[in-house]
Scaffold this motif. Structure first.
Motif, PDB file in Angstrom:
ATOM      1  N   ALA A  98     -10.130  -2.014   1.068  1.00 51.51           N
ATOM      2  CA  ALA A  98      -8.857  -1.648   1.679  1.00 51.51           C
ATOM      3  C   ALA A  98      -7.683  -2.299   0.970  1.00 51.51           C
ATOM      4  O   ALA A  98      -7.824  -3.345   0.337  1.00 51.51           O
ATOM      5  CB  ALA A  98      -8.859  -2.074   3.149  1.00 51.51           C
ATOM      6  N   LEU A  99      -6.543  -1.666   1.114  1.00 50.19           N
ATOM      7  CA  LEU A  99      -5.259  -2.284   0.830  1.00 50.19           C
ATOM      8  C   LEU A  99      -4.620  -2.536   2.186  1.00 50.19           C
ATOM      9  O   LEU A  99      -4.424  -1.604   2.967  1.00 50.19           O
ATOM     10  CB  LEU A  99      -4.363  -1.355   0.001  1.00 50.19           C
ATOM     11  N   ARG A 100      -4.348  -3.799   2.470  1.00 53.17           N
ATOM     12  CA  ARG A 100      -3.739  -4.168   3.749  1.00 53.17           C
ATOM     13  C   ARG A 100      -2.372  -4.798   3.484  1.00 53.17           C
ATOM     14  O   ARG A 100      -2.074  -5.185   2.356  1.00 53.17           O
ATOM     15  CB  ARG A 100      -4.612  -5.171   4.497  1.00 53.17           C
ATOM     16  N   GLU A 101      -1.588  -4.887   4.551  1.00 55.75           N
ATOM     17  CA  GLU A 101      -0.285  -5.562   4.450  1.00 55.75           C
ATOM     18  C   GLU A 101       0.545  -4.989   3.291  1.00 55.75           C
ATOM     19  O   GLU A 101       1.185  -5.723   2.552  1.00 55.75           O
ATOM     20  CB  GLU A 101      -0.470  -7.073   4.289  1.00 55.75           C
ATOM     21  N   ILE A 102       0.505  -3.679   3.141  1.00 56.47           N
ATOM     22  CA  ILE A 102       1.239  -3.012   2.063  1.00 56.47           C
ATOM     23  C   ILE A 102       2.747  -3.130   2.300  1.00 56.47           C
ATOM     24  O   ILE A 102       3.231  -2.849   3.401  1.00 56.47           O
ATOM     25  CB  ILE A 102       0.849  -1.524   1.968  1.00 56.47           C
ATOM     26  N   VAL A 103       3.461  -3.551   1.269  1.00 50.30           N
ATOM     27  CA  VAL A 103       4.931  -3.544   1.279  1.00 50.30           C
ATOM     28  C   VAL A 103       5.344  -2.778   0.025  1.00 50.30           C
ATOM     29  O   VAL A 103       5.418  -3.328  -1.071  1.00 50.30           O
ATOM     30  CB  VAL A 103       5.521  -4.968   1.288  1.00 50.30           C
ATOM     31  N   LEU A 104       5.579  -1.480   0.195  1.00 53.65           N
ATOM     32  CA  LEU A 104       5.890  -0.635  -0.951  1.00 53.65           C
ATOM     33  C   LEU A 104       7.128  -1.119  -1.701  1.00 53.65           C
ATOM     34  O   LEU A 104       7.146  -1.142  -2.935  1.00 53.65           O
ATOM     35  CB  LEU A 104       6.088   0.813  -0.512  1.00 53.65           C
ATOM     36  N   ALA A 105       8.161  -1.511  -0.985  1.00 48.44           N
ATOM     37  CA  ALA A 105       9.406  -1.923  -1.633  1.00 48.44           C
ATOM     38  C   ALA A 105       9.192  -3.081  -2.597  1.00 48.44           C
ATOM     39  O   ALA A 105       9.852  -3.170  -3.627  1.00 48.44           O
ATOM     40  CB  ALA A 105      10.448  -2.293  -0.584  1.00 48.44           C
ATOM     41  N   ASP A 106       8.244  -3.956  -2.264  1.00 47.55           N
ATOM     42  CA  ASP A 106       7.938  -5.100  -3.131  1.00 47.55           C
ATOM     43  C   ASP A 106       6.785  -4.805  -4.090  1.00 47.55           C
ATOM     44  O   ASP A 106       6.483  -5.628  -4.957  1.00 47.55           O
ATOM     45  CB  ASP A 106       7.591  -6.327  -2.298  1.00 47.55           C
ATOM     46  N   GLY A 107       6.097  -3.683  -3.904  1.00 48.45           N
ATOM     47  CA  GLY A 107       4.959  -3.344  -4.753  1.00 48.45           C
ATOM     48  C   GLY A 107       3.787  -4.284  -4.563  1.00 48.45           C
ATOM     49  O   GLY A 107       3.063  -4.579  -5.511  1.00 48.45           O
ATOM     50  N   VAL A 108       3.565  -4.717  -3.317  1.00 44.83           N
ATOM     51  CA  VAL A 108       2.558  -5.735  -3.012  1.00 44.83           C
ATOM     52  C   VAL A 108       1.606  -5.221  -1.931  1.00 44.83           C
ATOM     53  O   VAL A 108       2.023  -4.518  -1.003  1.00 44.83           O
ATOM     54  CB  VAL A 108       3.230  -7.037  -2.516  1.00 44.83           C
ATOM     55  N   ALA A 109       0.327  -5.588  -2.052  1.00 49.42           N
ATOM     56  CA  ALA A 109      -0.665  -5.305  -1.017  1.00 49.42           C
ATOM     57  C   ALA A 109      -1.769  -6.350  -1.118  1.00 49.42           C
ATOM     58  O   ALA A 109      -1.926  -7.020  -2.138  1.00 49.42           O
ATOM     59  CB  ALA A 109      -1.250  -3.904  -1.178  1.00 49.42           C
ATOM     60  N   GLU A 110      -2.538  -6.461  -0.054  1.00 52.94           N
ATOM     61  CA  GLU A 110      -3.689  -7.366  -0.016  1.00 52.94           C
ATOM     62  C   GLU A 110      -4.971  -6.546  -0.071  1.00 52.94           C
ATOM     63  O   GLU A 110      -5.118  -5.578   0.678  1.00 52.94           O
ATOM     64  CB  GLU A 110      -3.664  -8.201   1.273  1.00 52.94           C
ATOM     65  N   VAL A 111      -5.888  -6.919  -0.943  1.00 53.89           N
ATOM     66  CA  VAL A 111      -7.191  -6.258  -1.051  1.00 53.89           C
ATOM     67  C   VAL A 111      -8.167  -6.934  -0.107  1.00 53.89           C
ATOM     68  O   VAL A 111      -8.217  -8.162  -0.017  1.00 53.89           O
ATOM     69  CB  VAL A 111      -7.715  -6.329  -2.500  1.00 53.89           C
ATOM     70  N   ALA A 112      -8.948  -6.124   0.592  1.00 57.22           N
ATOM     71  CA  ALA A 112      -9.992  -6.642   1.476  1.00 57.22           C
ATOM     72  C   ALA A 112     -11.236  -5.787   1.312  1.00 57.22           C
ATOM     73  O   ALA A 112     -11.151  -4.620   0.923  1.00 57.22           O
ATOM     74  CB  ALA A 112      -9.519  -6.614   2.931  1.00 57.22           C
ATOM     75  N   TYR A 113     -12.395  -6.373   1.601  1.00 55.86           N
ATOM     76  CA  TYR A 113     -13.655  -5.642   1.447  1.00 55.86           C
ATOM     77  C   TYR A 113     -14.745  -6.273   2.292  1.00 55.86           C
ATOM     78  O   TYR A 113     -14.628  -7.422   2.722  1.00 55.86           O
ATOM     79  CB  TYR A 113     -14.104  -5.626  -0.024  1.00 55.86           C
ATOM     80  N   TRP A 114     -15.761  -5.501   2.554  1.00 52.83           N
ATOM     81  CA  TRP A 114     -17.041  -6.004   3.055  1.00 52.83           C
ATOM     82  C   TRP A 114     -18.133  -5.076   2.553  1.00 52.83           C
ATOM     83  O   TRP A 114     -17.853  -3.955   2.136  1.00 52.83           O
ATOM     84  CB  TRP A 114     -17.089  -6.162   4.581  1.00 52.83           C
ATOM     85  N   THR A 115     -19.356  -5.577   2.565  1.00 51.70           N
ATOM     86  CA  THR A 115     -20.496  -4.766   2.143  1.00 51.70           C
ATOM     87  C   THR A 115     -21.599  -4.851   3.189  1.00 51.70           C
ATOM     88  O   THR A 115     -21.694  -5.822   3.940  1.00 51.70           O
ATOM     89  CB  THR A 115     -21.063  -5.213   0.779  1.00 51.70           C
ATOM     90  N   THR A 116     -22.433  -3.826   3.205  1.00 50.82           N
ATOM     91  CA  THR A 116     -23.595  -3.832   4.082  1.00 50.82           C
ATOM     92  C   THR A 116     -24.643  -4.776   3.497  1.00 50.82           C
ATOM     93  O   THR A 116     -24.637  -5.051   2.295  1.00 50.82           O
ATOM     94  CB  THR A 116     -24.190  -2.417   4.207  1.00 50.82           C
ATOM     95  N   PRO A 117     -25.559  -5.267   4.309  1.00 53.26           N
ATOM     96  CA  PRO A 117     -26.603  -6.161   3.779  1.00 53.26           C
ATOM     97  C   PRO A 117     -27.390  -5.525   2.625  1.00 53.26           C
ATOM     98  O   PRO A 117     -27.691  -6.197   1.641  1.00 53.26           O
ATOM     99  CB  PRO A 117     -27.499  -6.422   4.989  1.00 53.26           C
ATOM    100  N   ALA A 118     -27.699  -4.232   2.723  1.00 51.64           N
ATOM    101  CA  ALA A 118     -28.483  -3.562   1.674  1.00 51.64           C
ATOM    102  C   ALA A 118     -27.729  -3.466   0.352  1.00 51.64           C
ATOM    103  O   ALA A 118     -28.336  -3.330  -0.708  1.00 51.64           O
ATOM    104  CB  ALA A 118     -28.893  -2.169   2.142  1.00 51.64           C
ATOM    105  N   ALA A 119     -26.398  -3.547   0.400  1.00 51.56           N
ATOM    106  CA  ALA A 119     -25.588  -3.409  -0.817  1.00 51.56           C
ATOM    107  C   ALA A 119     -25.349  -4.740  -1.522  1.00 51.56           C
ATOM    108  O   ALA A 119     -24.911  -4.760  -2.673  1.00 51.56           O
ATOM    109  CB  ALA A 119     -24.244  -2.779  -0.467  1.00 51.56           C
ATOM    110  N   ARG A 120     -25.624  -5.832  -0.861  1.00 47.82           N
ATOM    111  CA  ARG A 120     -25.316  -7.141  -1.440  1.00 47.82           C
ATOM    112  C   ARG A 120     -26.210  -7.456  -2.627  1.00 47.82           C
ATOM    113  O   ARG A 120     -27.365  -7.051  -2.684  1.00 47.82           O
ATOM    114  CB  ARG A 120     -25.439  -8.221  -0.374  1.00 47.82           C
ATOM    115  N   GLY A 121     -25.646  -8.176  -3.578  1.00 48.06           N
ATOM    116  CA  GLY A 121     -26.390  -8.553  -4.775  1.00 48.06           C
ATOM    117  C   GLY A 121     -26.456  -7.460  -5.824  1.00 48.06           C
ATOM    118  O   GLY A 121     -27.115  -7.609  -6.842  1.00 48.06           O
ATOM    119  N   ARG A 122     -25.752  -6.343  -5.597  1.00 48.83           N
ATOM    120  CA  ARG A 122     -25.758  -5.217  -6.528  1.00 48.83           C
ATOM    121  C   ARG A 122     -24.383  -4.985  -7.161  1.00 48.83           C
ATOM    122  O   ARG A 122     -24.164  -3.972  -7.809  1.00 48.83           O
ATOM    123  CB  ARG A 122     -26.214  -3.952  -5.798  1.00 48.83           C
TER     124      ARG A 122
END
Length: 193
Positions: A98-122
């Motif tokens: 995801a892009l969170r806390e988007i402030v278009l005027a400043d051209g800034v956003a925060e990246v966030a993520y999570w993965t399922t247990p089966a996807a980890r380590g890949r």
């Protein structure tokens, strides 16, 4: 009083078009969320690691339905943008980026993520983060992406480093988790990094 600078990204930069599907080129697909993702999201949130590093729990698939609806609608607000990370061939849910806390005027956003247990380590989190970052910085024109994680979350620190997010510092006692206040690493990646 006039501003002395122009917005980095004007309003409508994101929502003038439907939320895109973004292929990673290496087997992942970042796509908008669908109502039928609820069982997989509910299952992902039964994982103890999700409880350790996230502040939400999902007690039922019915509870997850409104989350997904919210994730779908935020595109229009241009304050958040959420993607399901799936296997490009099977469409099996592997996580979220995801892009969170988007402030278009400043051209800034925060990246966030999570993965399922089966996807980890890949490498799923790193590949999805790289894909989203390239799209946001190179195609959309964001200037700065930030990424924060609990200092104790070493796996997220490896993802941040692997994906070119430089460690900038520690935000002390910045986020309350179920086990108490956590210091957070602040990483960032700039356009052109």
């Amino acid at each position: 009083m006039p501003f002395l600078t122009s917005p980095v990204l004007p309003p409508g930069t994101l929502n003038r078009a439907p939320q895109p599907v973004i292929p990673s080129g290496d087997g992942l697909l970042l796509r908008p969320w669908r109502a039928e993702d609820a069982p997989a999201v509910h299952q992902a949130f039964q994982d103890p690691l999700m409880h350790q590093w996230h502040v939400r729990a999902a007690d039922s698939e019915d509870e997850v339905g409104p989350w997904i609806e919210g994730w779908r609608k935020v595109w229009d607000t241009e304050r958040d943008a959420q993607w399901a990370v799936t296997d490009a061939e099977s469409d099996r849910l592997l996580g979220r980026v995801a892009l969170r806390e988007i402030v278009l005027a400043d051209g800034v956003a925060e990246v966030a993520y999570w993965t399922t247990p089966a996807a980890r380590g890949r490498g799923v989190a790193a590949r999805a983060t790289t894909t989203l970052s390239r799209w946001a910085l190179d195609e959309v024109g964001f200037h700065r992406l930030e990424l924060m994680h609990a200092v104790a979350n070493e796996a997220s620190c490896r993802v941040a480093t692997k994906t070119g997010f430089a460690l900038e510092g520690v935000k002390r006692s910045a986020l309350l988790h179920p086990d108490g206040w956590h210091d957070m690493h602040l990483h960032a990646r700039l356009q052109g990094d």
